[in-house]
Design a protein around this motif. Structure first.
Motif, mmCIF file in Angstrom:
data_model
loop_
_atom_site.group_PDB
_atom_site.id
_atom_site.type_symbol
_atom_site.label_atom_id
_atom_site.label_comp_id
_atom_site.label_asym_id
_atom_site.label_seq_id
_atom_site.Cartn_x
_atom_site.Cartn_y
_atom_site.Cartn_z
ATOM 1 N N VAL A 1 49.447 69.366 36.914
ATOM 2 C CA VAL A 1 49.522 67.910 37.233
ATOM 3 C C VAL A 1 48.239 67.510 37.921
ATOM 4 O O VAL A 1 47.558 67.985 38.675
ATOM 5 N N PHE A 2 47.583 66.161 37.526
ATOM 6 C CA PHE A 2 46.161 65.655 38.233
ATOM 7 C C PHE A 2 46.592 64.316 38.234
ATOM 8 O O PHE A 2 47.117 63.433 37.442
ATOM 9 N N GLU A 3 45.592 63.828 39.133
ATOM 10 C CA GLU A 3 45.397 62.464 39.102
ATOM 11 C C GLU A 3 44.042 61.822 38.495
ATOM 12 O O GLU A 3 43.083 62.685 38.356
ATOM 13 N N LYS A 4 44.350 60.643 38.254
ATOM 14 C CA LYS A 4 43.036 60.025 37.526
ATOM 15 C C LYS A 4 43.026 58.509 37.810
ATOM 16 O O LYS A 4 43.963 57.922 38.359
ATOM 17 N N LYS A 5 41.661 58.072 37.868
ATOM 18 C CA LYS A 5 41.646 56.751 38.444
ATOM 19 C C LYS A 5 41.384 55.713 37.029
ATOM 20 O O LYS A 5 40.975 56.262 36.159
ATOM 21 N N LYS A 6 42.160 54.656 37.129
ATOM 22 C CA LYS A 6 41.921 53.739 36.112
ATOM 23 C C LYS A 6 41.873 52.365 36.458
ATOM 24 O O LYS A 6 42.406 51.983 37.668
ATOM 25 N N GLU A 7 41.174 51.392 35.891
ATOM 26 C CA GLU A 7 41.268 49.899 36.157
ATOM 27 C C GLU A 7 42.530 49.441 35.943
ATOM 28 O O GLU A 7 43.441 49.774 35.007
ATOM 29 N N ALA A 8 42.960 48.172 36.507
ATOM 30 C CA ALA A 8 44.252 47.616 35.980
ATOM 31 C C ALA A 8 44.250 47.185 34.586
ATOM 32 O O ALA A 8 43.204 46.842 34.048
ATOM 33 N N ASP A 9 45.652 47.248 34.057
ATOM 34 C CA ASP A 9 45.735 46.579 32.583
ATOM 35 C C ASP A 9 45.576 45.073 32.718
ATOM 36 O O ASP A 9 45.370 44.392 33.640
ATOM 37 N N LEU A 10 45.461 44.658 31.707
ATOM 38 C CA LEU A 10 45.120 43.134 31.306
ATOM 39 C C LEU A 10 46.112 42.228 31.788
ATOM 40 O O LEU A 10 45.659 41.209 32.577
ATOM 41 N N LYS A 11 47.397 42.666 31.719
ATOM 42 C CA LYS A 11 48.363 41.799 32.266
ATOM 43 C C LYS A 11 48.502 41.810 34.105
ATOM 44 O O LYS A 11 48.580 40.547 34.625
ATOM 45 N N THR A 12 47.989 42.700 34.696
ATOM 46 C CA THR A 12 47.725 42.918 36.017
ATOM 47 C C THR A 12 46.229 41.943 36.415
ATOM 48 O O THR A 12 46.632 41.225 37.419
ATOM 49 N N LEU B 1 40.019 40.896 46.942
ATOM 50 C CA LEU B 1 40.724 41.831 46.189
ATOM 51 C C LEU B 1 41.245 41.343 45.081
ATOM 52 O O LEU B 1 41.126 41.928 44.030
ATOM 53 N N LEU B 2 41.618 40.052 44.938
ATOM 54 C CA LEU B 2 42.215 39.548 43.668
ATOM 55 C C LEU B 2 41.152 39.450 42.802
ATOM 56 O O LEU B 2 41.240 39.713 41.584
ATOM 57 N N ALA B 3 39.785 38.854 43.273
ATOM 58 C CA ALA B 3 38.932 38.948 42.291
ATOM 59 C C ALA B 3 38.520 40.238 41.721
ATOM 60 O O ALA B 3 38.024 40.296 40.545
ATOM 61 N N SER B 4 38.435 41.193 42.580
ATOM 62 C CA SER B 4 38.080 42.589 42.296
ATOM 63 C C SER B 4 38.995 43.055 41.427
ATOM 64 O O SER B 4 38.572 43.730 40.532
ATOM 65 N N ILE B 5 40.432 42.719 41.437
ATOM 66 C CA ILE B 5 41.373 43.255 40.370
ATOM 67 C C ILE B 5 41.168 42.518 39.157
ATOM 68 O O ILE B 5 41.065 43.223 38.215
ATOM 69 N N ALA B 6 40.900 41.232 39.094
ATOM 70 C CA ALA B 6 40.764 40.462 37.953
ATOM 71 C C ALA B 6 39.307 40.812 37.144
ATOM 72 O O ALA B 6 39.479 40.714 35.935
ATOM 73 N N ARG B 7 38.349 41.518 37.712
ATOM 74 C CA ARG B 7 37.095 41.930 37.267
ATOM 75 C C ARG B 7 37.284 43.476 36.623
ATOM 76 O O ARG B 7 36.514 43.871 36.046
ATOM 77 N N GLY B 8 38.483 43.975 36.978
ATOM 78 C CA GLY B 8 38.583 45.524 36.700
ATOM 79 C C GLY B 8 37.743 46.184 37.479
ATOM 80 O O GLY B 8 37.821 47.617 36.945
#
Length: 169
Positions: free
Chosen positions: A93-104, A72-79
């Motif tokens: 109101v709507f939902e959007k999927k986004k990758e983790a920001d650089l700090k995360t 999971l950590l590797a998946s987050i680190a890779r975005g």
């Protein structure tokens, strides 16, 4: 396994936090030497074996195992892991999927590296420094675009060398 009470306490605290320095302090080692003692303790075979045995005892189907956590950590680190963001436009109101920001992503990388104290090399450290710098620049640019950069965030360059800055002596 012949561990002292301090070494056992260190290992147990390390299992909780993943931070050797904090574990050493909580185990009763002096703060000024906690970092070096923590790293040294992680290299001692009896302590390493104790930590490995305790990890086996702790693992269960209801608790995320180390491999799953690292994946999971590797998946987050890779975005690769996406998070859901709720966006309101005033009327919708709507939902959007986004990758983790650089700090995360940097935090995920640091957590991974904590588990591999022997593999911290200069190249990885340089990559983390570059990612952090990129994150800081992106944050600064976002503030500029929003117009909420305070005067304390502004940089003024002053050239007080004079001439072309080359010494002809």
């Amino acid at each position: 396994m012949k561990l002292t009470l301090k070494q056992k306490k260190f290992a147990d605290e390390y299992l909780i936090s993943g931070n050797a320095t904090d574990a050493a302090i909580k185990a009763g080692y002096a703060k000024r030497s906690a970092r070096s003692i923590g790293q040294e303790n992680l290299t001692k075979p009896d302590i390493k074996n104790y930590i490995a045995e305790r990890r086996k005892e702790i693992e269960s189907h209801k608790i995320m195992d180390a491999k799953e956590a690292m994946q999971l950590l590797a998946s987050i680190a890779r975005g690769e892991t996406k998070e859901t963001v709720i966006i309101s436009t005033g009327t919708d109101v709507f939902e959007k999927k986004k990758e983790a920001d650089l700090k995360t992503r940097i935090s995920a990388i640091k957590e991974i590296l904590k588990r591999y104290p022997d593999k911290n090399d200069e190249e990885i450290t340089a990559q983390i420094r570059k990612l952090k710098a990129d994150a800081d620049v992106a944050e600064w640019k976002a503030k500029e675009l929003r117009g909420d950069n305070n005067s304390k965030d502004k940089v003024t360059l002053i050239d007080d060398i004079g001439g072309d800055g080359i010494d002809d002596d």
